[in-house]
Scaffold this motif. Structure first.
Motif, PDB file in Angstrom:
ATOM      1  N   LEU A 298       0.813  -1.216   0.000  1.00 14.63           N
ATOM      2  CA  LEU A 298       0.000   0.000   0.000  1.00 14.63           C
ATOM      3  C   LEU A 298       0.849   1.269   0.000  1.00 14.63           C
ATOM      4  O   LEU A 298       0.304   2.376  -0.038  1.00 14.63           O
ATOM      5  CB  LEU A 298      -0.936   0.004   1.205  1.00 14.63           C
ATOM      6  N   GLY A 299       2.169   1.114   0.078  1.00 16.44           N
ATOM      7  CA  GLY A 299       3.053   2.278   0.048  1.00 16.44           C
ATOM      8  C   GLY A 299       3.129   3.037   1.358  1.00 16.44           C
ATOM      9  O   GLY A 299       3.425   4.232   1.360  1.00 16.44           O
ATOM     10  N   PHE A 300       2.898   2.361   2.492  1.00 13.59           N
ATOM     11  CA  PHE A 300       2.911   3.007   3.803  1.00 13.59           C
ATOM     12  C   PHE A 300       4.286   2.854   4.464  1.00 13.59           C
ATOM     13  O   PHE A 300       4.943   1.821   4.330  1.00 13.59           O
ATOM     14  CB  PHE A 300       1.867   2.379   4.727  1.00 13.59           C
ATOM     15  N   GLU A 301       4.690   3.883   5.215  1.00 14.69           N
ATOM     16  CA  GLU A 301       5.933   3.813   5.985  1.00 14.69           C
ATOM     17  C   GLU A 301       5.768   2.803   7.127  1.00 14.69           C
ATOM     18  O   GLU A 301       4.756   2.825   7.850  1.00 14.69           O
ATOM     19  CB  GLU A 301       6.284   5.186   6.553  1.00 14.69           C
ATOM     20  N   HIS A 302       6.758   1.954   7.303  1.00 13.66           N
ATOM     21  CA  HIS A 302       6.646   0.911   8.319  1.00 13.66           C
ATOM     22  C   HIS A 302       8.035   0.504   8.778  1.00 13.66           C
ATOM     23  O   HIS A 302       9.043   0.857   8.147  1.00 13.66           O
ATOM     24  CB  HIS A 302       5.909  -0.307   7.747  1.00 13.66           C
ATOM     25  N   GLY A 303       8.100  -0.250   9.875  1.00 12.57           N
ATOM     26  CA  GLY A 303       9.389  -0.708  10.361  1.00 12.57           C
ATOM     27  C   GLY A 303       9.298  -1.284  11.755  1.00 12.57           C
ATOM     28  O   GLY A 303       8.240  -1.236  12.406  1.00 12.57           O
TER      29      GLY A 303
END
Length: 639
Positions: A298-303
């Motif tokens: 979905l193109g979301f920032e994550h980590g």
């Protein structure tokens, strides 16, 4: 007191209820007499007042069936009983909540069973471990050992040993001040941490983890009652206070001292002690990989989430006490530091009085739960650090520090919910970090998404389904992942002395926060669907299982009230918040109470509401700053 027991007639009703809720499944057997006995034992663990309410509701189920079917519930065929139970499961709030609560204890009697765990190849409890010998343990006085009234004198008495109090105690003791810590709970070491949710909640949680806010929806809000406070039973997630939140502190609350540059050394100080580092992907496990896959699509920032557990070996029970002592909660970090610097710790003692001399705080007095003896501490400085619930309760009960009328008000709690996803791959939750991965895309929209984990028996508490549908979901536990979130709430609640519970906590979710919660639920659902989940269960009454975004859209089109949501909360803040104006705050920016010289507050209650991130680092950094101010006052001969 003798153990609780149902009457024979009540046992018949509970047995009929359990058999309808949990029939034989593909793996699990049908509810049995042994499960009934176990359920009875769980009822024995709750307060008498709550138990009597649930008993009355049990009889309501039994007798109300006569109106519809001409016979009591326990004498109906199983299929008809199940149909009648759905009448309660689908009712409006609060009837639905009463049914769910009654069902929790019946389901625990069934799922809290080593045989259920073994049937799915899952670990039931942690193997025993041995505590490391520590010389500082000699400076800990359990309340049960106090058989005579006790009087002590010190420079600073600190009430509470959580993220605020333990920091203040260690910082002052290491600078040569005589410090006494008083903790309402007990000091439980890792040998006590079995990983069993019900046992650990009884051991280390206030109200056995069943503290509930009252308002337009009931919200479960567990918090700690032990040495280390909630840090001992949290997930170890560590975020600094967001810069935009600090800007609001300065603009709205007159806290000009709290900018990023000024707080930087305090952030560094507490992060160094907690040894904050990103979660190791080796132990984040498949749950994190699933979230990463969906967020990436979905193109979301994550980590990985920053945590205070650099030596974590992924035992999956952070909220139940770390059996490896790998999580650097204050019970294994700041409290031992304080004791190594010759501070004293008294446990099992509830402070109920703040001593005054000529209007100035000069100590505290309390009672020992185990023996009833009195403990009196005379001090130059008094520090309250019992947390955002206990600290305002003490001030309200003593009538102190409330000229502003703000004590107990302005409560923020970070309302939380989560979705349950049935995944294609099998997960191993007891071999991974329960909360190790997050999606940060919407942080500026006051939404923070973090994965979570519930053991098999606790997962069963969250399902609204009954009968074969419930058993099918539970038997899919090995494929179950939980993706939760918190919102930075704009709603505000209040804390007052209670009756059924120690604290009466009132909190209404406003329309803005309802929209935020639905945004969180829909976002978490989209991420899990994008990851390839077979189905997603949303925490909204009346929603169907979702296998596509079309199913999500259909659920969102339904009228949704706030009491349709299953909510929890974990971060109470703001009930004695600091500020630059005595008319609108309880204490000064340095933690000193406006009204009472010599009295400081250093816990989550002084933090202005709300943060939008897990608050441990903020509370500890603020406490470290307050400790500096206290030291300066003591060193200079004042307070």
């Amino acid at each position: 007191m003798s153990p609780f027991s149902f009457t024979e007639r009540e046992r018949t009703i509970v047995a009929a209820l359990g058999a309808a809720m949990m029939p034989a499944g593909g793996v699990f057997p049908a509810f049995s007499v042994a499960d009934l006995d176990h359920a009875e034992a769980h009822f024995d663990r709750i307060s008498r007042a709550v138990r009597e309410v649930l008993r009355a509701f049990l009889w309501t189920i039994e007798n109300s069936a006569r109106v519809r079917y001409g016979r009591p519930f326990s004498r109906l065929p199983e299929a008809t009983r199940r149909k009648w139970l759905r009448h309660f499961a689908e009712a409006r709030y609060p009837v639905r909540i009463l049914f769910r609560t009654l069902g929790i204890f019946v389901k625990l009697g069934y799922y809290d069973n080593p045989q259920r765990f073994a049937a799915l190849g899952r670990e039931y409890e942690k193997p025993p471990v041995v505590d490391e010998p520590q010389r500082w343990w000699e400076l800990v006085t359990p309340g049960s050992s106090i058989t005579e009234d006790l009087e002590l004198e010190c420079d600073a008495v600190v009430v509470g040993t959580g993220a605020g109090g333990a920091v203040v105690a260690a910082e002052l003791a290491e600078r040569g001040h005589a410090v006494v810590m008083i903790e309402q709970g007990e000091y439980h070491r890792r040998s006590a941490f079995t990983g069993r949710p019900i046992d650990m909640q009884k051991l280390m949680y206030e109200d056995r983890g069943l503290t509930v806010t009252l308002g337009n929806v009931g919200i479960v809000m567990p918090y700690g009652r032990c040495v280390g406070g909630t840090t001992t039973i949290n997930s170890g997630t560590c975020f600094r206070t967001p810069p935009r939140v600090l800007a609001e502190w300065r603009e709205r609350y007159g806290l000009s001292e709290y900018d990023e540059a000024s707080l930087e050394p305090y952030f560094q100080r507490v992060e160094s002690e907690y040894r904050v580092t990103p979660a190791d992907m080796k132990y984040v496990g498949k749950s994190g990989e699933i979230i990463a896959r969906g967020a990436e699509k979905l193109g979301f920032e994550h980590g990985p989430l920053p945590r205070n557990a650099p030596d974590c070996d992924g035992q999956g029970c952070c909220a139940l006490g770390c059996p490896a002592d790998a999580k650097r909660s204050t019970n294994v970090s700041y409290v031992p530091r304080a004791l190594q610097a010759n501070a004293f710790l008294i446990t099992g003692t509830e402070v109920d009085e703040i001593t005054l001399r000529d209007g100035q705080a000069c100590g505290v007095s309390g009672h020992v739960a185990a023996t009833g003896r009195r403990v009196r501490i005379k001090s130059r400085v008094t520090v309250l650090a019992g947390g955002a619930i206990s600290t305002p309760l003490l001030l309200l009960q003593t009538g102190l520090a409330n000229s502003s009328g703000q004590v107990g008000r302005n409560l923020s709690i970070h309302p939380s919910a989560g979705v349950f996803a049935i995944n294609k791959e099998e997960l191993e939750p007891e071999k991974s970090i329960p909360q190790g991965y997050g999606v940060f895309e919407f942080a500026d929209q006051d939404l923070l998404l973090e994965n979570a984990h519930f053991p098999l028996d606790m997962a069963g508490m969250f399902w609204s389904q009954i009968g074969p549908d419930l058993q099918q979901l539970q038997e899919n536990y090995n494929h179950l992942s939980v993706f939760g979130f918190i919102i930075r709430d704009t709603s505000r609640g209040r804390v007052r002395p209670g009756h059924l519970q120690r604290a009466l906590i009132t909190y209404d979710v406003n329309p803005t926060d309802l929209r935020g919660l639905l945004h969180g639920i829909s976002t978490a659902t989209r991420i899990m669907l994008a990851s390839g989940a077979r189905a997603v269960h949303g925490p909204v009454h009346g929603w169907r299982l979702m296998r596509s975004e079309r199913d999500l859209a259909a659920n969102l089109r339904r009228p949704i009230r706030v009491d349709d949501l299953d909510l929890s909360a974990y971060h109470p803040l703001g009930t004695c918040h600091m500020g630059g104006d005595a008319r609108s705050s309880v204490c000064r920016p340095d933690g000193r109470a406006w009204d009472v010289p010599g009295l400081y507050i250093a816990d989550g209650s002084v933090v202005p509401p709300a943060l939008g991130v897990n608050p441990m680092i903020t509370i500890s950094a603020v406490a470290a700053r307050i400790a500096d101010c206290i030291h300066d006052g003591l060193h200079g001969g004042g307070s």
